[in-house]
Design an enzyme around this catalytic site. Structure first.
Site, mmCIF file in Angstrom:
data_model
loop_
_atom_site.group_PDB
_atom_site.id
_atom_site.type_symbol
_atom_site.label_atom_id
_atom_site.label_comp_id
_atom_site.label_asym_id
_atom_site.label_seq_id
_atom_site.Cartn_x
_atom_site.Cartn_y
_atom_site.Cartn_z
ATOM 1 N N LYS A 1 3.159 4.458 -1.058
ATOM 2 C CA LYS A 1 3.235 5.421 -2.154
ATOM 3 C C LYS A 1 4.550 6.165 -2.016
ATOM 4 C CE LYS A 1 -1.434 4.966 -1.429
ATOM 5 N NZ LYS A 1 -2.039 4.244 -0.299
ATOM 6 N N HIS B 1 0.814 -1.215 0.000
ATOM 7 C CA HIS B 1 0.000 0.000 0.000
ATOM 8 C C HIS B 1 0.851 1.271 0.000
ATOM 9 C CE1 HIS B 1 -3.380 2.545 1.845
ATOM 10 N NE2 HIS B 1 -3.913 2.009 0.762
ATOM 11 N N ASP C 1 0.379 17.019 19.692
ATOM 12 C CA ASP C 1 0.753 18.221 20.433
ATOM 13 C C ASP C 1 1.085 19.359 19.465
ATOM 14 O OD1 ASP C 1 0.257 16.830 22.744
ATOM 15 O OD2 ASP C 1 2.339 16.258 23.064
ATOM 16 N N ASP D 1 16.913 10.714 -7.449
ATOM 17 C CA ASP D 1 18.362 10.865 -7.255
ATOM 18 C C ASP D 1 18.810 10.732 -5.801
ATOM 19 O OD1 ASP D 1 18.652 11.236 -9.957
ATOM 20 O OD2 ASP D 1 18.712 13.426 -9.856
ATOM 21 N N LYS E 1 -4.089 10.522 5.362
ATOM 22 C CA LYS E 1 -3.676 9.764 6.547
ATOM 23 C C LYS E 1 -2.650 10.626 7.287
ATOM 24 C CE LYS E 1 -4.149 6.762 2.811
ATOM 25 N NZ LYS E 1 -5.508 6.384 2.912
#
Length: 478
Positions: A225, A223, A403, A230, A398
């Site tokens: 990504k 899953h 804090d 470079d 996500k």
């Protein structure tokens, strides 16, 4: 007739014997007691219905990858450490979480993933699909040595074709291009798309389950990504390659997602995660370069997790993030099917006086997951968690804000699939400046959301409540 009945009886008896054997396997190997009980009861009582599904859905440990993962992890560690030690810029920038006050509360994460915080990084938010892919395409166009590309979903649509065109252009200039896509997430990807890239010099492979030892492990997904250029710039987040991520799906538009652009030593940890997956697929290592500059002052840690881990890494990452919060913990996810450990951590945080908020979509993209998310939403609200539904479109980001000084962005959802069945990657950044940017972004999202009211449960029809409870039985594989 008697012989036929005898034959049928023997076949049924054989199925029940196989069911008992499979039930014993489930009891010995399923990671959670709930999952073990569910599989064992189903396999013993109705093996003719559950034996085949168990072959594909019953395993919680990615066999085969485990040993190679350990071997390659050690190999990559040696190479990475050697490169870091040779770099005058990066030497001395590795952070020991036990020695730096603002990192000390994340010591468990440091130990859990076997990597240390790296200082000297620059992290920038990319708040939608347009900004994300403009930045990714710009970086790809500037590549001089290599490009690493990894997505869960790749589509042969306008966005996928634009990515294809740019990768082919770089490959034609002698830049090495390594491309991984998940074989199940991208099951609809046209063969001609892959063949065109391969013919143009791009090394492209599916992260697929094709080996004899694990041919039934279709329940696992890669899953992640990842884009790395470079060894100097990396991109991580929630976007896949498809026009819906640009807001071109009318049912879910506008699409709300978040990616980040990383520069600095942390890029080495991100590309190591790619290298481990590449090794699993090809049994070869890509030629990687080490970051040569420290452009910022942010401390980062790449949190990689997956079903090959010896511990429940995905769930433990979320639990530790919640426990680390002293004043607030804000979480966003398209799905909300947390395990009992995460549910308990959220409840304890509320009892500690922490401002606990969860941002979810108001529209479903998967019926079963949405129904399970609803039931968990009402349970969380009754425990004092503030849950919000994003109104304009589909909420897919996500993100975790902890804090006033820490935030994480990555690919992991708040569900059991991301905790235990998917290979995921999240980057935790400890920086008041970056946390402030994330706070401003999430406040804008909350302003376009509606908080779930405690009394809403009473208006849910009985039939829908039954559906939600039934769907929750499948939480281990959702």
């Amino acid at each position: 007739m008697a012989e036929t009945l005898l034959s049928i009886g023997l076949e049924v008896a054989a199925l029940h014997v196989l069911g008992i054997v499979a039930a014993c396997h489930a009891i010995m190997n399923t990671r959670t007691s709930q999952g073990a009980v569910a599989w064992a009861v189903a396999l013993v009582s109705a093996p003719y219905l559950t034996l085949i599904p168990y072959l594909f859905l019953g395993r919680s440990r990615f066999a085969g990858y485990v040993d190679e993962h350990r071997f390659n992890q050690a190999r990559a560690q040696v190479r990475s450490d050697a490169d870091l030690n040779r770099s005058d810029v990066i030497a001395g920038l590795r952070r020991d979480a036990s020695a730096v006050p603002e990192l000390r509360r994340f010591l468990a994460l440091d130990q859990l993933v076997g990597r240390r915080f790296l200082a000297g990084n620059e992290v920038r938010l990319l708040k939608d699909g347009t900004a994300t892919f403009e930045a990714i395409f710009r970086a790809i166009d500037e590549a001089r040595h290599y490009v690493l590309v990894q997505f869960f979903i790749v589509r042969d649509d306008a966005l996928g074709q634009e990515l294809q065109r740019r990768l082919l252009a770089r490959a034609a200039e002698g830049v090495k291009v390594y491309f991984l896509y998940d074989g199940i997430g991208s099951h609809a990807l046209a063969r001609r798309y892959v063949e065109t890239l391969r013919a143009g010099g791009v090394q492209i492979h599916a992260f697929a389950i094709r080996r004899v030892s694990n041919r039934f492990q279709l329940n696992f997904r890669n899953h992640r990504k990842i884009v790395v250029v470079d060894g100097q710039t990396a991109f991580v987040g929630g976007h896949n390659v498809g026009i819906e991520y640009l807001g071109d799906n009318p049912r879910l538009s506008p699409w709300r997602d978040t990616h980040i652009r990383l520069c600095g030593p942390i890029v080495a940890q991100v590309q190591r995660a790619f290298a481990e997956d590449w090794y699993w697929v090809t049994e070869s290592m890509p030629a990687l370069r080490t970051p040569v500059s420290a452009p910022g002052d942010m401390s980062c840690l790449a949190l990689h997790s997956g079903p090959a881990d010896l511990q429940e890494t995905g769930s433990l990452i979320i639990v530790q993030a919640i426990h680390a919060a002293q004043r607030r913990i804000w979480l966003t996810s398209p799905y909300f099917v947390p395990d009992s450990a995460v549910q308990s951590a959220l409840r304890l945080a509320v009892l500690r006086g922490v401002d606990v908020r969860v941002l979810l979509p108001c529209r479903p993209d998967h019926f079963m997951v949405y129904q399970a998310s609803l039931l968990n939403t009402y349970d969380a609200v009754r425990a004092g968690v503030k849950v919000y539904r994003y109104q304009p479109g589909f909420q897919h980001q996500k993100v975790i804000l902890i804090d006033e000084d820490a935030a994480a962005v990555g690919s992991a959802n708040l569900d059991n699939r991301s905790f235990r069945l998917n290979f995921e990657l999240t980057v935790l950044t400890v920086s008041p400046a970056f946390a402030a940017d994330v706070e401003a972004m999430l406040l804008a999202d909350f302003a376009q959301s509606i908080e779930v009211d405690r009394g809403e449960w009473g208006s849910i029809p009985l039939l829908q409540r039954v559906v939600m409870h039934v769907v929750r039985l499948f939480a281990p594989v959702l």
